[in-house]
Design a protein around this motif. Structure first.
Motif: not given
Ligand SMILES: C[S@@+](CC[C@H](N)C(=O)[O-])C[C@H]1O[C@@H](n2cnc3c(N)ncnc32)[C@H](O)[C@@H]1O
Length: 329
Positions: A55-57, A76-79, A135-137, A159-161, A204-206
């Motif tokens: 539900s949180k995918y 990476l960014g495993s949510g 992820i950057e570190k 989402l990574c700056p 929103e990933c845009l």
């Molecule tokens: C759009 S969600 C995708 C989550 C997962 N991959 C999925 O498919 O459900 C983005 C996830 O990336 C994580 N995230 C974003 N930027 C990150 C970063 N720089 N380092 C670690 N986690 C990051 C967020 O906390 C969030 O859980």
């Protein structure tokens, strides 16, 4: 972007995924969460994943490649952990999966269901763990150089700056011949700064999305071979306010595969001889699709470029192919 601005962005994104969104349906666009038909080898484990995790995918593609048995895999960014648990099933009891995320609430859901999935998959001990970090570190999380066979990521790099550091870190932790297989959002032009600063568009990933050409250049600068496109689907924005803000910028969700390979001695465009798929990949015995341009039917010799030969000969796919040198073709 300064270190302070990067920290602000991390905080903003973490709040978006930790508290603003509660479930997939809360998203305002289909940028994260494009709908797709899953192949057979994914459908079985997908049906075994805990409902709270599903539900949180918030992914935007399928980031589970073939040939994972026994692999050490990093997500990476495993949510909430959906892809980690799919991978946990596919790497098997002898494989190992590490998920990295920076959002406590997401990690709490993922960690809550380790035992549940162990039981579902019939494992005596967990083969998956989640780590809290950036992820950057990755080095700060003790993730060593040359230590993963496969790195995956689903709708996160945008989402990574600091995308340069993210790609460098991914290259560093991959073993030689290792693969980064990931889905992300890309724009058809550089997204202007005032949109990058909008927290909803960014969350929103845009607006954190790279223009495709910029991504290609960054990937190669980080050391990877040129990205190979596996899948592409356009992103639809039904929310009128969001559409008005992005104007004529078009976004696509794209799955790419990048390999960490030895440098080509011949030049990547050179003739690479011919390769024949043996039909030995358990999850795809009839044919193997490397990318949108390369589909190898079992038993058929196919002439390939040096770039493609290098991928097949130096990756975990090598034992599934026969190779004939260019000179003797
Ligand atoms: C759009 S969600 C995708 C989550 C997962 N991959 C999925 O498919 O459900 C983005 C996830 O990336 C994580 N995230 C974003 N930027 C990150 C970063 N720089 N380092 C670690 N986690 C990051 C967020 O906390 C969030 O859980």
């Amino acid at each position: 972007m300064s270190n302070t601005c990067q920290a602000d962005k991390h905080q903003e994104v973490s709040e978006y995924y930790g508290s603003t969104l509660q479930k997939s349906e809360d998203l305002k666009t289909n940028a994260c969460c494009t709908i797709q038909a899953y192949p057979e080898y994914i459908r079985k484990p997908l049906g075994m994943i805990h409902d709270e995790v599903t539900s949180k995918y918030y992914g935007c593609g399928l980031t589970i490649p073939h040939e994972l048995s026994g692999c050490r895999l990093l997500d990476l960014g495993s949510g909430s952990g959906r892809d980690c648990y799919l991978a946990s099933y596919l790497v098997g009891a002898e494989g190992n999966v590490v998920g990295v995320d920076m959002t406590d609430e997401q990690l709490a859901v993922a960690n809550r269901h380790i035992g549940y999935h162990m039981e579902q998959f019939g494992y005596d001990r967990p083969n998956v763990e989640f780590r809290n970090g950036l992820i950057e570190k990755l080095s700060e999380l003790g993730l060593e150089a040359d230590s993963f066979d496969v790195v995956i990521s689903n709708c996160v790099i945008n989402l990574c700056p600091d995308k340069v550091s993210a790609l460098r870190e991914i290259y560093r932790v991959l073993k030689p011949g290792g693969e980064f297989y990931f889905s992300d959002v890309y724009a058809d032009q550089t997204v202007p700064q005032h949109l990058v600063e909008d927290p909803v568009l960014y969350g929103e990933c845009l607006s954190g999305a790279l223009a495709e050409q910029d991504f290609m250049a960054l990937a190669v600068a980080a050391g990877f071979n040129p990205p190979r496109e596996v899948e592409r689907s356009p992103i639809t924005i039904e929310n009128e306010a969001v559409q008005a803000l992005v104007g004529d910028i078009r976004f696509d969700s794209i799955t790419y595969r990048l390999f960490k390979l030895p440098a080509s001695t011949k030049g990547e465009g050179a003739q690479g001889g011919s390769v024949t798929y043996k039909g030995t990949l358990e999850t795809t015995p009839d044919c193997f699709e490397l990318d949108l341009e390369h589909r190898f039917a079992v038993g058929a010799a196919v002439a390939v470029s040096e770039a493609v030969r290098l991928i097949l000969a130096n990756s975990r796919f090598a034992r599934h192919f026969e190779f004939i040198e260019a000179a003797s073709c």
